[in-house]
Write a protein that holds these residues in place. Structure first.
Motif, PDB file in Angstrom:
ATOM      1  N   PHE A 150       0.928  -1.181   0.073  1.00  0.00           N
ATOM      2  CA  PHE A 150       0.103  -0.233   0.412  1.00  0.00           C
ATOM      3  C   PHE A 150       0.805   1.214   0.068  1.00  0.00           C
ATOM      4  O   PHE A 150       1.820   1.439   0.690  1.00  0.00           O
ATOM      5  CB  PHE A 150      -0.852  -0.062   1.167  1.00  0.00           C
ATOM      6  N   THR A 151       0.473   2.131  -0.928  1.00  0.00           N
ATOM      7  CA  THR A 151       1.395   3.424  -0.835  1.00  0.00           C
ATOM      8  C   THR A 151       0.875   4.594  -0.289  1.00  0.00           C
ATOM      9  O   THR A 151      -0.283   4.916  -0.297  1.00  0.00           O
ATOM     10  CB  THR A 151       1.468   3.735  -2.511  1.00  0.00           C
ATOM     11  N   THR A 152       1.609   5.335   0.354  1.00  0.00           N
ATOM     12  CA  THR A 152       1.385   6.347   1.011  1.00  0.00           C
ATOM     13  C   THR A 152       2.193   7.474   0.042  1.00  0.00           C
ATOM     14  O   THR A 152       3.067   7.466  -0.065  1.00  0.00           O
ATOM     15  CB  THR A 152       1.812   6.629   2.553  1.00  0.00           C
ATOM     16  N   ALA A 153       1.437   8.423  -0.581  1.00  0.00           N
ATOM     17  CA  ALA A 153       2.192   9.388  -1.410  1.00  0.00           C
ATOM     18  C   ALA A 153       1.882  10.975  -1.187  1.00  0.00           C
ATOM     19  O   ALA A 153       0.890  11.113  -0.136  1.00  0.00           O
ATOM     20  CB  ALA A 153       1.640   9.170  -2.897  1.00  0.00           C
ATOM     21  N   VAL A 154       2.486  11.800  -1.738  1.00  0.00           N
ATOM     22  CA  VAL A 154       2.322  13.280  -1.595  1.00  0.00           C
ATOM     23  C   VAL A 154       2.418  13.622  -3.242  1.00  0.00           C
ATOM     24  O   VAL A 154       3.096  13.647  -4.091  1.00  0.00           O
ATOM     25  CB  VAL A 154       3.603  13.919  -0.946  1.00  0.00           C
ATOM     26  N   ARG A 155       1.310  14.114  -3.464  1.00  0.00           N
ATOM     27  CA  ARG A 155       1.082  14.856  -4.782  1.00  0.00           C
ATOM     28  C   ARG A 155       0.719  16.265  -4.822  1.00  0.00           C
ATOM     29  O   ARG A 155       0.559  16.902  -3.740  1.00  0.00           O
ATOM     30  CB  ARG A 155      -0.063  14.147  -5.206  1.00  0.00           C
ATOM     31  N   ALA A 156       1.081  16.931  -5.969  1.00  0.00           N
ATOM     32  CA  ALA A 156       0.909  18.293  -6.224  1.00  0.00           C
ATOM     33  C   ALA A 156      -0.777  18.476  -6.101  1.00  0.00           C
ATOM     34  O   ALA A 156      -1.403  17.725  -7.009  1.00  0.00           O
ATOM     35  CB  ALA A 156       1.359  18.623  -7.484  1.00  0.00           C
ATOM     36  N   GLY A 157      -1.027  19.447  -5.354  1.00  0.00           N
ATOM     37  CA  GLY A 157      -2.380  20.033  -5.294  1.00  0.00           C
ATOM     38  C   GLY A 157      -3.010  20.752  -6.585  1.00  0.00           C
ATOM     39  O   GLY A 157      -2.265  20.889  -7.442  1.00  0.00           O
ATOM     40  N   ALA A 158      -4.093  21.153  -6.374  1.00  0.00           N
ATOM     41  CA  ALA A 158      -4.915  21.826  -7.403  1.00  0.00           C
ATOM     42  C   ALA A 158      -4.178  23.318  -7.654  1.00  0.00           C
ATOM     43  O   ALA A 158      -4.056  23.901  -8.779  1.00  0.00           O
ATOM     44  CB  ALA A 158      -6.492  21.991  -7.247  1.00  0.00           C
ATOM     45  N   ALA A 159      -3.764  23.855  -6.358  1.00  0.00           N
ATOM     46  CA  ALA A 159      -3.060  25.242  -6.673  1.00  0.00           C
ATOM     47  C   ALA A 159      -1.744  25.058  -6.473  1.00  0.00           C
ATOM     48  O   ALA A 159      -0.978  24.215  -5.981  1.00  0.00           O
ATOM     49  CB  ALA A 159      -3.701  25.960  -5.254  1.00  0.00           C
ATOM     50  N   PRO A 160      -1.036  25.984  -7.227  1.00  0.00           N
ATOM     51  CA  PRO A 160       0.450  25.872  -7.364  1.00  0.00           C
ATOM     52  C   PRO A 160       1.285  25.711  -6.067  1.00  0.00           C
ATOM     53  O   PRO A 160       2.246  25.367  -6.267  1.00  0.00           O
ATOM     54  CB  PRO A 160       0.641  27.347  -8.111  1.00  0.00           C
ATOM     55  N   ASP A 161       0.551  26.255  -5.019  1.00  0.00           N
ATOM     56  CA  ASP A 161       1.412  26.376  -3.811  1.00  0.00           C
ATOM     57  C   ASP A 161       1.007  24.939  -2.925  1.00  0.00           C
ATOM     58  O   ASP A 161       1.293  25.132  -1.488  1.00  0.00           O
ATOM     59  CB  ASP A 161       1.741  27.408  -3.169  1.00  0.00           C
ATOM     60  N   GLU A 162       0.095  24.179  -3.390  1.00  0.00           N
ATOM     61  CA  GLU A 162      -0.541  23.153  -2.368  1.00  0.00           C
ATOM     62  C   GLU A 162       0.218  21.666  -2.686  1.00  0.00           C
ATOM     63  O   GLU A 162       0.557  21.246  -3.968  1.00  0.00           O
ATOM     64  CB  GLU A 162      -1.789  23.036  -2.673  1.00  0.00           C
ATOM     65  N   ILE A 163       0.460  20.931  -1.701  1.00  0.00           N
ATOM     66  CA  ILE A 163       0.749  19.496  -1.914  1.00  0.00           C
ATOM     67  C   ILE A 163      -0.217  18.632  -1.107  1.00  0.00           C
ATOM     68  O   ILE A 163      -0.901  19.201   0.012  1.00  0.00           O
ATOM     69  CB  ILE A 163       2.148  19.415  -1.324  1.00  0.00           C
ATOM     70  N   VAL A 164      -0.537  17.556  -1.284  1.00  0.00           N
ATOM     71  CA  VAL A 164      -1.625  16.883  -0.597  1.00  0.00           C
ATOM     72  C   VAL A 164      -1.009  15.200  -0.260  1.00  0.00           C
ATOM     73  O   VAL A 164      -0.261  14.493  -0.823  1.00  0.00           O
ATOM     74  CB  VAL A 164      -2.655  16.327  -1.546  1.00  0.00           C
ATOM     75  N   LEU A 165      -0.926  15.067   1.201  1.00  0.00           N
ATOM     76  CA  LEU A 165      -0.579  13.696   1.655  1.00  0.00           C
ATOM     77  C   LEU A 165      -1.756  12.893   1.532  1.00  0.00           C
ATOM     78  O   LEU A 165      -2.991  13.060   1.953  1.00  0.00           O
ATOM     79  CB  LEU A 165      -0.339  13.991   3.196  1.00  0.00           C
ATOM     80  N   VAL A 166      -1.574  11.843   0.833  1.00  0.00           N
ATOM     81  CA  VAL A 166      -2.829  10.967   0.347  1.00  0.00           C
ATOM     82  C   VAL A 166      -2.388   9.474   1.097  1.00  0.00           C
ATOM     83  O   VAL A 166      -1.508   8.851   0.847  1.00  0.00           O
ATOM     84  CB  VAL A 166      -2.501  10.470  -1.012  1.00  0.00           C
ATOM     85  N   GLY A 167      -3.476   9.215   1.735  1.00  0.00           N
ATOM     86  CA  GLY A 167      -3.495   7.866   2.684  1.00  0.00           C
ATOM     87  C   GLY A 167      -3.781   6.797   1.502  1.00  0.00           C
ATOM     88  O   GLY A 167      -4.726   6.900   1.024  1.00  0.00           O
ATOM     89  N   GLY A 168      -3.008   5.648   1.834  1.00  0.00           N
ATOM     90  CA  GLY A 168      -3.115   4.462   0.960  1.00  0.00           C
ATOM     91  C   GLY A 168      -3.549   3.411   1.643  1.00  0.00           C
ATOM     92  O   GLY A 168      -3.584   2.077   1.207  1.00  0.00           O
ATOM     93  N   GLY A 169      -3.750   3.524   2.978  1.00  0.00           N
ATOM     94  CA  GLY A 169      -4.244   2.294   3.967  1.00  0.00           C
ATOM     95  C   GLY A 169      -3.139   1.330   4.362  1.00  0.00           C
ATOM     96  O   GLY A 169      -3.320   0.092   4.152  1.00  0.00           O
ATOM     97  N   ASP A 170      -1.852   2.006   4.716  1.00  0.00           N
ATOM     98  CA  ASP A 170      -0.914   1.328   5.349  1.00  0.00           C
ATOM     99  C   ASP A 170      -1.163   1.358   6.730  1.00  0.00           C
ATOM    100  O   ASP A 170      -1.064   2.198   7.494  1.00  0.00           O
ATOM    101  CB  ASP A 170       0.388   1.884   5.060  1.00  0.00           C
ATOM    102  N   PRO A 171      -1.583   0.030   7.305  1.00  0.00           N
ATOM    103  CA  PRO A 171      -1.583  -0.026   8.665  1.00  0.00           C
ATOM    104  C   PRO A 171      -0.533   0.198   9.756  1.00  0.00           C
ATOM    105  O   PRO A 171      -0.528   0.408  11.055  1.00  0.00           O
ATOM    106  CB  PRO A 171      -2.223  -1.166   8.900  1.00  0.00           C
ATOM    107  N   TYR A 172       0.657   0.076   9.094  1.00  0.00           N
ATOM    108  CA  TYR A 172       1.831   0.303  10.059  1.00  0.00           C
ATOM    109  C   TYR A 172       2.818   1.467   9.316  1.00  0.00           C
ATOM    110  O   TYR A 172       4.016   1.595  10.036  1.00  0.00           O
ATOM    111  CB  TYR A 172       2.663  -0.983   9.963  1.00  0.00           C
TER     112      TYR A 172
END
Length: 510
Positions: A150-172
């Motif tokens: 399961f992947t926990t990722a960071v993606r560029a957000g909709a705004a130029p100065d935004e990033i998003v921490l995306v939960g992938g369901g990693d229990p540990y």
């Protein structure tokens, strides 16, 4: 003129050529041997001796070898084809099967790995408590695949100065990984390092942080759990994004909003790496992943541009572009851990993943439907079961012994080697996991010979697992009691341990 002493000394000293001669000779021999070995020189030149059969080589003269004989067995042989005696199984369990401390409702069943039942007593189904995790673990491996991560990722957000921490369901997922932990842990500190490097490479050192926990939907707490579970820190709210299994870093208990807690930890880790997070983390949906724009060719660095004090030229981040990611342990290792320590949060997260894989809603209800669908695909009949969660925390769950026995038998079968972690993850009596501190006063054959998943709620106590008797017969068993009086708790647990130890100590062959 040399002195007499020097002349005498030189007279006894060999010349330099004579002194180095033996060394050169030894080196030449070694080089020849190496060449013969490494490059098969001897064989190519026809020097190699013909291979001989060792049996044809006579012993040295005068050496007399004794005639080979068949050794005597060191232990009595076991006829594994003789079958299992139901009477002997019953006799082994008799001293403990009727103990009053097990309460009014008990389910005691023993079968062989072939599914043949050799002992059965009590009711047809009971509250399974955490033995439910056996079912969840098998469904997770079958549905998701043993090696899936399961992947926990960071993606560029909709705004130029935004990033998003995306939960992938990693229990540990942890704040900082423990290098000695099993299974290996992904962590937010590593993710922050990767993210900071990506942002700095794009010429950005100040961002807003969003977090996305939309992988799961519906309530974060099962409606079938008692209301005190969260305030009493029995279990964390279930989320696809949390750190340290949802535990508070600055006090006792769990975060009320585990995803927000993880985002705050991540912001703090970014700050340590020179990235300023403005404002508070906010819940959002990450933009859909898109292919990043083609990179602009980088000019050959000059001495000035190579100066680390000169920031790189800014580069636009494409919304949805992945900036960094960390991977969980594979599913089979997560199942192993969930079973070993009876991890409630891990079991529920796995069940939600099964729902996604099976096309059901990623909710408690959807997970129940999906787990039953996977078991049906494996040939397990769950028509008499009531599965409401993945951990067994609900007192409204009901499982038959048949369901648990069939799942364990499948995990031990040659047809489903991928399910083996369902058995190997079971705690070992007196040694590992939730059985590490048990079997202290039980008959000695139980220690190390019994592997079982514990099942414990107030008034509910059970063991379900495997053991091998003294004749080599392999058994699967389910011993559960769901109406144990609270004052009888310790005695009931001891009775269950004695039942399994008695089975391990049995000569149960027919």
């Amino acid at each position: 003129m040399p002195t007499r002493r020097r002349a005498a000394r030189d007279a006894g000293r060999p010349s330099r050529l004579a002194a180095w001669g033996p060394v050169v000779l030894v080196l030449a021999v070694i080089a020849s041997a190496f060449a013969a070995f490494e490059y098969d020189v001897a064989e190519r030149l026809g020097w190699a001796a013909a291979e001989a059969d060792p049996a044809e080589i006579a012993p040295p003269e005068g050496l007399e070898l004794p005639q080979l004989t068949t050794p005597e067995p060191v232990a009595q042989g076991v006829d594994l084809d003789s079958g299992i005696s139901d009477e002997r199984v019953a006799a082994a369990l008799a001293p403990y099967a009727d103990l009053p401390e097990l309460g009014e409702r008990r389910m005691l069943v023993v079968a062989g790995m072939d599914g043949v039942v050799h002992f059965q007593q009590g009711v047809a189904s009971t509250v399974p408590a955490s033995t439910m995790k056996i079912v969840t673990g098998a469904a997770a491996i079958e549905s998701l695949g043993a090696e899936t991560t399961f992947t926990t990722a960071v993606r560029a957000g909709a705004a130029p100065d935004e990033i998003v921490l995306v939960g992938g369901g990693d229990p540990y997922l942890m704040r900082v990984a423990d290098p000695d932990a099993y299974p290996a842990q992904a962590d937010l500190a590593t993710l922050a390092t990767q993210t900071a490097l990506a942002l700095q490479g794009a010429g950005t050192t100040e961002v807003r942080l969003g977090f996305d926990d939309s992988l799961f939907s519906g309530p974060r707490v099962s409606p079938d759990w008692p209301a005190n579970y969260i305030p009493d820190a029995v279990v964390s709210p279930i989320s696809p994004l949390y750190a340290n299994q949802g535990r508070k870093e600055d006090g006792w208990g769990f975060e009320a909003d585990p995803a927000l807690g993880a985002a705050r930890i991540f912001a703090d880790e970014l700050a340590k790496r020179g990235i300023t997070v403005t404002g508070s983390p906010r819940r959002t949906i990450a933009p859909a992943r898109v292919a990043p724009a083609a990179p602009t060719p980088t000019p050959t660095p000059t001495q000035a541009s190579a100066d680390p004090s000169v920031p790189p030229a800014p580069a636009d981040l494409v919304p949805g572009q992945e900036l960094a990611a960390v991977q969980s342990a594979p599913v089979w290792q997560i199942v192993d851990r969930v079973l070993a320590v009876s991890d409630n949060e891990g079991a529920e997260i796995l069940a939600h993943h099964v729902a996604i894989a099976e096309g059901a809603d990623p909710t408690f209800a959807g997970a129940s439907i999906a787990v039953r669908a996977v078991l049906k695909r494996l040939g397990v009949n769950t028509s008499d079961d009531r599965i409401l969660d993945g951990s067994g925390l609900s007192r409204k769950n009901l499982l038959t012994a048949t369901t648990l026995l069939e799942v364990m038998a499948l995990a031990g079968s040659a047809e489903h080697p991928e399910l083996r972690p369902v058995l190997t993850g079971l705690p070992i009596a007196g040694f590992t996991g939730s059985l590490a501190r048990r079997y202290v006063d039980s008959p000695e054959p139980g220690l190390g010979r019994v592997r079982a998943k514990t099942g414990t709620l107030t008034g509910v106590h059970g063991l379900a697992g495997t053991t091998t008797d003294l004749d080599g017969n392999v058994f699967v068993f389910v011993f559960l009691a769901d109406r144990v009086e609270v004052p009888e708790t310790l005695d009931a647990r001891a009775a269950l341990e004695d039942l399994t130890a008695a089975l391990a100590a049995c000569h149960c062959s027919a």
